[in-house]
Design a protein around this motif. Structure first.
Motif, PDB file in Angstrom:
ATOM      1  N   GLN A 158     -21.358 -81.681  31.397  1.00  0.00           N
ATOM      2  CA  GLN A 158     -22.782 -81.346  31.369  1.00  0.00           C
ATOM      3  C   GLN A 158     -23.233 -81.012  29.949  1.00  0.00           C
ATOM      4  O   GLN A 158     -24.317 -81.404  29.516  1.00  0.00           O
ATOM      5  N   LYS A 159     -22.399 -80.281  29.230  1.00  0.00           N
ATOM      6  CA  LYS A 159     -22.706 -79.894  27.855  1.00  0.00           C
ATOM      7  C   LYS A 159     -22.885 -81.142  26.999  1.00  0.00           C
ATOM      8  O   LYS A 159     -23.870 -81.271  26.257  1.00  0.00           O
ATOM      9  N   GLU A 160     -21.964 -82.054  27.105  1.00  0.00           N
ATOM     10  CA  GLU A 160     -22.050 -83.286  26.310  1.00  0.00           C
ATOM     11  C   GLU A 160     -23.275 -84.105  26.712  1.00  0.00           C
ATOM     12  O   GLU A 160     -23.930 -84.718  25.874  1.00  0.00           O
ATOM     13  N   THR A 181     -19.791 -67.823  23.369  1.00  0.00           N
ATOM     14  CA  THR A 181     -19.626 -68.884  22.379  1.00  0.00           C
ATOM     15  C   THR A 181     -20.872 -69.765  22.374  1.00  0.00           C
ATOM     16  O   THR A 181     -21.368 -70.143  23.429  1.00  0.00           O
ATOM     17  N   VAL A 182     -21.361 -70.066  21.178  1.00  0.00           N
ATOM     18  CA  VAL A 182     -22.577 -70.866  21.053  1.00  0.00           C
ATOM     19  C   VAL A 182     -22.235 -72.233  20.484  1.00  0.00           C
ATOM     20  O   VAL A 182     -21.508 -72.342  19.502  1.00  0.00           O
ATOM     21  N   GLU A 183     -22.777 -73.261  21.135  1.00  0.00           N
ATOM     22  CA  GLU A 183     -22.675 -74.621  20.624  1.00  0.00           C
ATOM     23  C   GLU A 183     -24.082 -75.166  20.504  1.00  0.00           C
ATOM     24  O   GLU A 183     -24.960 -74.823  21.303  1.00  0.00           O
ATOM     25  N   THR A 184     -24.272 -76.019  19.504  1.00  0.00           N
ATOM     26  CA  THR A 184     -25.615 -76.553  19.278  1.00  0.00           C
ATOM     27  C   THR A 184     -25.572 -78.048  19.027  1.00  0.00           C
ATOM     28  O   THR A 184     -24.545 -78.601  18.673  1.00  0.00           O
ATOM     29  N   TRP A 185     -26.701 -78.654  19.251  1.00  0.00           N
ATOM     30  CA  TRP A 185     -26.963 -79.985  18.723  1.00  0.00           C
ATOM     31  C   TRP A 185     -28.287 -79.906  18.018  1.00  0.00           C
ATOM     32  O   TRP A 185     -29.245 -79.418  18.599  1.00  0.00           O
ATOM     33  N   PRO A 186     -28.375 -80.316  16.794  1.00  0.00           N
ATOM     34  CA  PRO A 186     -27.312 -80.815  15.949  1.00  0.00           C
ATOM     35  C   PRO A 186     -26.312 -79.713  15.633  1.00  0.00           C
ATOM     36  O   PRO A 186     -26.622 -78.529  15.766  1.00  0.00           O
ATOM     37  N   ASN A 227     -25.160 -78.827  12.777  1.00  0.00           N
ATOM     38  CA  ASN A 227     -25.533 -78.084  11.576  1.00  0.00           C
ATOM     39  C   ASN A 227     -26.512 -76.969  11.965  1.00  0.00           C
ATOM     40  O   ASN A 227     -27.630 -77.231  12.408  1.00  0.00           O
ATOM     41  N   ARG A 228     -26.089 -75.733  11.823  1.00  0.00           N
ATOM     42  CA  ARG A 228     -26.906 -74.589  12.240  1.00  0.00           C
ATOM     43  C   ARG A 228     -28.224 -74.505  11.476  1.00  0.00           C
ATOM     44  O   ARG A 228     -29.230 -74.040  12.000  1.00  0.00           O
ATOM     45  N   ASN A 229     -28.254 -74.963  10.220  1.00  0.00           N
ATOM     46  CA  ASN A 229     -29.506 -74.936   9.450  1.00  0.00           C
ATOM     47  C   ASN A 229     -30.550 -75.863  10.069  1.00  0.00           C
ATOM     48  O   ASN A 229     -31.738 -75.540  10.087  1.00  0.00           O
ATOM     49  N   ASP A 230     -30.112 -77.016  10.595  1.00  0.00           N
ATOM     50  CA  ASP A 230     -31.033 -77.928  11.277  1.00  0.00           C
ATOM     51  C   ASP A 230     -31.597 -77.279  12.536  1.00  0.00           C
ATOM     52  O   ASP A 230     -32.781 -77.416  12.850  1.00  0.00           O
ATOM     53  N   VAL A 231     -30.744 -76.560  13.253  1.00  0.00           N
ATOM     54  CA  VAL A 231     -31.179 -75.864  14.470  1.00  0.00           C
ATOM     55  C   VAL A 231     -32.173 -74.762  14.102  1.00  0.00           C
ATOM     56  O   VAL A 231     -33.226 -74.618  14.737  1.00  0.00           O
ATOM     57  N   ARG A 232     -31.866 -74.003  13.072  1.00  0.00           N
ATOM     58  CA  ARG A 232     -32.781 -72.931  12.630  1.00  0.00           C
ATOM     59  C   ARG A 232     -34.145 -73.496  12.244  1.00  0.00           C
ATOM     60  O   ARG A 232     -35.180 -72.889  12.532  1.00  0.00           O
ATOM     61  N   GLU A 233     -34.145 -74.657  11.589  1.00  0.00           N
ATOM     62  CA  GLU A 233     -35.404 -75.292  11.193  1.00  0.00           C
ATOM     63  C   GLU A 233     -36.261 -75.615  12.417  1.00  0.00           C
ATOM     64  O   GLU A 233     -37.462 -75.344  12.432  1.00  0.00           O
TER      65      GLU A 233
END
Length: 111
Positions: free
Chosen positions: A8-10, A37-42, A44-50
């Protein structure tokens, strides 16, 4: 259960990526496991923050319907108050004009 979660995550990550590419929009997915635990897409955490910052800025600009209703009612009340004051000012001007005209007539008669 773990296998299902990973599938589901994928899927969520892939759908978010597709949405972003197909619609040409900024998007992100934040997935928090039960252990924190945190996973993100994208990834890159900076892209997520943006993306999150863009959302926050957009949310500040938008007004909720209740806020618009309150704001609209406040504006209507302010306009009513201004109209009432304006009517009082107009009456006062008329009164002063009539008194001034009366004074001018009295002066003309006394000459």
């Amino acid at each position: 259960m773990k296998k299902s979660f990973n599938m589901q995550k994928e899927s969520i990550k892939e759908k978010t990526k597709e949405l972003s590419e197909i619609c040409d929009v900024k998007a992100c997915a934040v997935i928090v496991r039960a252990d924190g635990t945190v996973e993100t897409w994208p990834e890159n955490r900076n892209d997520v923050r943006e993306v999150i910052q863009m959302y926050k800025n957009c949310d500040r600009k938008r007004k909720r319907p209740q806020e618009l209703d309150r704001e609209s009612k406040a504006k209507q009340e302010l306009l009513r108050m201004i109209d009432a004051k304006l009517a009082q000012v107009k009456k006062r001007i008329q009164f002063l004009k009539s008194n001034d005209q009366g004074s001018n007539q009295d002066e003309a008669i006394s000459r």
